[in-house]
Design a protein around this motif. Sequence first.
Motif, PDB file in Angstrom:
ATOM      1  N   VAL A 193      47.528  49.788  98.513  1.00  0.00           N
ATOM      2  CA  VAL A 193      48.774  49.100  98.170  1.00  0.00           C
ATOM      3  C   VAL A 193      49.050  49.226  96.673  1.00  0.00           C
ATOM      4  O   VAL A 193      50.191  49.419  96.248  1.00  0.00           O
ATOM      5  CB  VAL A 193      48.714  47.619  98.609  1.00  0.00           C
ATOM      6  N   GLY A 194      47.997  49.154  95.854  1.00  0.00           N
ATOM      7  CA  GLY A 194      48.165  49.317  94.418  1.00  0.00           C
ATOM      8  C   GLY A 194      48.654  50.705  94.041  1.00  0.00           C
ATOM      9  O   GLY A 194      49.536  50.855  93.196  1.00  0.00           O
ATOM     10  N   VAL A 195      48.083  51.724  94.666  1.00  0.00           N
ATOM     11  CA  VAL A 195      48.520  53.093  94.376  1.00  0.00           C
ATOM     12  C   VAL A 195      49.953  53.309  94.845  1.00  0.00           C
ATOM     13  O   VAL A 195      50.753  53.953  94.160  1.00  0.00           O
ATOM     14  CB  VAL A 195      47.555  54.117  95.018  1.00  0.00           C
ATOM     15  N   ASP A 196      50.305  52.738  95.984  1.00  0.00           N
ATOM     16  CA  ASP A 196      51.672  52.842  96.470  1.00  0.00           C
ATOM     17  C   ASP A 196      52.629  52.130  95.515  1.00  0.00           C
ATOM     18  O   ASP A 196      53.731  52.619  95.255  1.00  0.00           O
ATOM     19  CB  ASP A 196      51.773  52.264  97.883  1.00  0.00           C
ATOM     20  N   SER A 197      52.213  51.010  94.983  1.00  0.00           N
ATOM     21  CA  SER A 197      53.038  50.310  93.996  1.00  0.00           C
ATOM     22  C   SER A 197      53.175  51.132  92.721  1.00  0.00           C
ATOM     23  O   SER A 197      54.250  51.153  92.103  1.00  0.00           O
ATOM     24  CB  SER A 197      52.437  48.946  93.668  1.00  0.00           C
ATOM     25  N   LEU A 198      52.107  51.801  92.314  1.00  0.00           N
ATOM     26  CA  LEU A 198      52.197  52.662  91.127  1.00  0.00           C
ATOM     27  C   LEU A 198      53.166  53.816  91.340  1.00  0.00           C
ATOM     28  O   LEU A 198      53.885  54.214  90.415  1.00  0.00           O
ATOM     29  CB  LEU A 198      50.820  53.205  90.757  1.00  0.00           C
ATOM     30  N   VAL A 199      53.199  54.349  92.548  1.00  0.00           N
ATOM     31  CA  VAL A 199      54.170  55.414  92.851  1.00  0.00           C
ATOM     32  C   VAL A 199      55.591  54.872  92.738  1.00  0.00           C
ATOM     33  O   VAL A 199      56.475  55.517  92.165  1.00  0.00           O
ATOM     34  CB  VAL A 199      53.901  56.012  94.248  1.00  0.00           C
ATOM     35  N   GLY A 200      55.813  53.666  93.250  1.00  0.00           N
ATOM     36  CA  GLY A 200      57.136  53.046  93.138  1.00  0.00           C
ATOM     37  C   GLY A 200      57.517  52.734  91.697  1.00  0.00           C
ATOM     38  O   GLY A 200      58.673  52.923  91.287  1.00  0.00           O
ATOM     39  N   ILE A 201      56.556  52.281  90.910  1.00  0.00           N
ATOM     40  CA  ILE A 201      56.816  51.996  89.499  1.00  0.00           C
ATOM     41  C   ILE A 201      57.130  53.287  88.749  1.00  0.00           C
ATOM     42  O   ILE A 201      58.024  53.328  87.899  1.00  0.00           O
ATOM     43  CB  ILE A 201      55.616  51.256  88.883  1.00  0.00           C
ATOM     44  N   THR A 202      56.423  54.359  89.075  1.00  0.00           N
ATOM     45  CA  THR A 202      56.693  55.646  88.441  1.00  0.00           C
ATOM     46  C   THR A 202      58.086  56.158  88.795  1.00  0.00           C
ATOM     47  O   THR A 202      58.818  56.655  87.927  1.00  0.00           O
ATOM     48  CB  THR A 202      55.636  56.680  88.866  1.00  0.00           C
ATOM     49  N   ALA A 203      58.459  56.026  90.056  1.00  0.00           N
ATOM     50  CA  ALA A 203      59.807  56.439  90.469  1.00  0.00           C
ATOM     51  C   ALA A 203      60.869  55.594  89.763  1.00  0.00           C
ATOM     52  O   ALA A 203      61.909  56.118  89.341  1.00  0.00           O
ATOM     53  CB  ALA A 203      59.951  56.332  91.981  1.00  0.00           C
ATOM     54  N   SER A 204      60.600  54.318  89.607  1.00  0.00           N
ATOM     55  CA  SER A 204      61.542  53.451  88.891  1.00  0.00           C
ATOM     56  C   SER A 204      61.640  53.839  87.421  1.00  0.00           C
ATOM     57  O   SER A 204      62.727  53.817  86.836  1.00  0.00           O
ATOM     58  CB  SER A 204      61.113  51.993  89.011  1.00  0.00           C
ATOM     59  N   GLY A 205      60.506  54.187  86.829  1.00  0.00           N
ATOM     60  CA  GLY A 205      60.529  54.635  85.442  1.00  0.00           C
ATOM     61  C   GLY A 205      61.323  55.917  85.267  1.00  0.00           C
ATOM     62  O   GLY A 205      62.073  56.069  84.293  1.00  0.00           O
ATOM     63  N   LEU A 206      61.175  56.835  86.204  1.00  0.00           N
ATOM     64  CA  LEU A 206      61.978  58.064  86.147  1.00  0.00           C
ATOM     65  C   LEU A 206      63.462  57.771  86.326  1.00  0.00           C
ATOM     66  O   LEU A 206      64.309  58.412  85.692  1.00  0.00           O
ATOM     67  CB  LEU A 206      61.504  59.045  87.213  1.00  0.00           C
ATOM     68  N   ALA A 207      63.789  56.791  87.166  1.00  0.00           N
ATOM     69  CA  ALA A 207      65.195  56.422  87.352  1.00  0.00           C
ATOM     70  C   ALA A 207      65.773  55.796  86.085  1.00  0.00           C
ATOM     71  O   ALA A 207      66.927  56.069  85.715  1.00  0.00           O
ATOM     72  CB  ALA A 207      65.326  55.464  88.529  1.00  0.00           C
ATOM     73  N   VAL A 208      64.980  54.972  85.415  1.00  0.00           N
ATOM     74  CA  VAL A 208      65.437  54.392  84.148  1.00  0.00           C
ATOM     75  C   VAL A 208      65.649  55.501  83.120  1.00  0.00           C
ATOM     76  O   VAL A 208      66.634  55.495  82.383  1.00  0.00           O
ATOM     77  CB  VAL A 208      64.428  53.334  83.636  1.00  0.00           C
ATOM     78  N   VAL A 222      66.100  64.931  87.065  1.00  0.00           N
ATOM     79  CA  VAL A 222      64.878  64.281  87.548  1.00  0.00           C
ATOM     80  C   VAL A 222      65.076  63.618  88.910  1.00  0.00           C
ATOM     81  O   VAL A 222      64.112  63.159  89.516  1.00  0.00           O
ATOM     82  CB  VAL A 222      64.337  63.246  86.536  1.00  0.00           C
ATOM     83  N   LEU A 223      66.282  63.574  89.391  1.00  0.00           N
ATOM     84  CA  LEU A 223      66.544  62.901  90.667  1.00  0.00           C
ATOM     85  C   LEU A 223      65.830  63.553  91.853  1.00  0.00           C
ATOM     86  O   LEU A 223      65.295  62.837  92.702  1.00  0.00           O
ATOM     87  CB  LEU A 223      68.047  62.800  90.920  1.00  0.00           C
ATOM     88  N   PRO A 224      65.767  64.880  91.959  1.00  0.00           N
ATOM     89  CA  PRO A 224      64.955  65.448  93.046  1.00  0.00           C
ATOM     90  C   PRO A 224      63.473  65.087  92.926  1.00  0.00           C
ATOM     91  O   PRO A 224      62.783  64.913  93.927  1.00  0.00           O
ATOM     92  CB  PRO A 224      65.160  66.956  92.901  1.00  0.00           C
ATOM     93  N   GLY A 225      62.993  64.947  91.706  1.00  0.00           N
ATOM     94  CA  GLY A 225      61.610  64.512  91.505  1.00  0.00           C
ATOM     95  C   GLY A 225      61.387  63.093  91.985  1.00  0.00           C
ATOM     96  O   GLY A 225      60.336  62.776  92.552  1.00  0.00           O
ATOM     97  N   ILE A 226      62.369  62.233  91.774  1.00  0.00           N
ATOM     98  CA  ILE A 226      62.271  60.853  92.250  1.00  0.00           C
ATOM     99  C   ILE A 226      62.227  60.827  93.772  1.00  0.00           C
ATOM    100  O   ILE A 226      61.426  60.107  94.375  1.00  0.00           O
ATOM    101  CB  ILE A 226      63.449  60.006  91.711  1.00  0.00           C
ATOM    102  N   VAL A 227      63.083  61.621  94.397  1.00  0.00           N
ATOM    103  CA  VAL A 227      63.109  61.677  95.863  1.00  0.00           C
ATOM    104  C   VAL A 227      61.791  62.223  96.404  1.00  0.00           C
ATOM    105  O   VAL A 227      61.231  61.691  97.372  1.00  0.00           O
ATOM    106  CB  VAL A 227      64.311  62.522  96.344  1.00  0.00           C
ATOM    107  N   ALA A 228      61.280  63.271  95.779  1.00  0.00           N
ATOM    108  CA  ALA A 228      60.008  63.850  96.223  1.00  0.00           C
ATOM    109  C   ALA A 228      58.862  62.861  96.036  1.00  0.00           C
ATOM    110  O   ALA A 228      57.990  62.736  96.902  1.00  0.00           O
ATOM    111  CB  ALA A 228      59.728  65.140  95.459  1.00  0.00           C
ATOM    112  N   LEU A 229      58.853  62.140  94.931  1.00  0.00           N
ATOM    113  CA  LEU A 229      57.814  61.152  94.681  1.00  0.00           C
ATOM    114  C   LEU A 229      57.874  60.020  95.700  1.00  0.00           C
ATOM    115  O   LEU A 229      56.834  59.573  96.209  1.00  0.00           O
ATOM    116  CB  LEU A 229      57.964  60.609  93.263  1.00  0.00           C
TER     117      LEU A 229
END
Length: 86
Positions: free
Chosen positions: A34-49, A59-66
Amino acid sequence: MTIVAIVAAVLLASAAVLTGYRVLAGPSTLDRVVGVDSLVGITASGLAVWAAYSNDATVLPGIVALALVGFLGSAAVSRFRVRDDR
């Protein structure tokens, strides 16, 4: 816009630190997953910011792929975890 991006980056960084602690200190495997999954979500959010701050849509295709990799990883772990419980 700069202030909003800085506040979002600070909040995401603090969330990543707290989640990283949960991954390292998690008493069970599911806590770590669950922690690693949350880190993936936080990373995707950081890329969106970053995409919103820099007005760069490359970077949007990278967010979708992540997000896809994070979902598939969580689904695979939960499937195998259910199989082990039986």
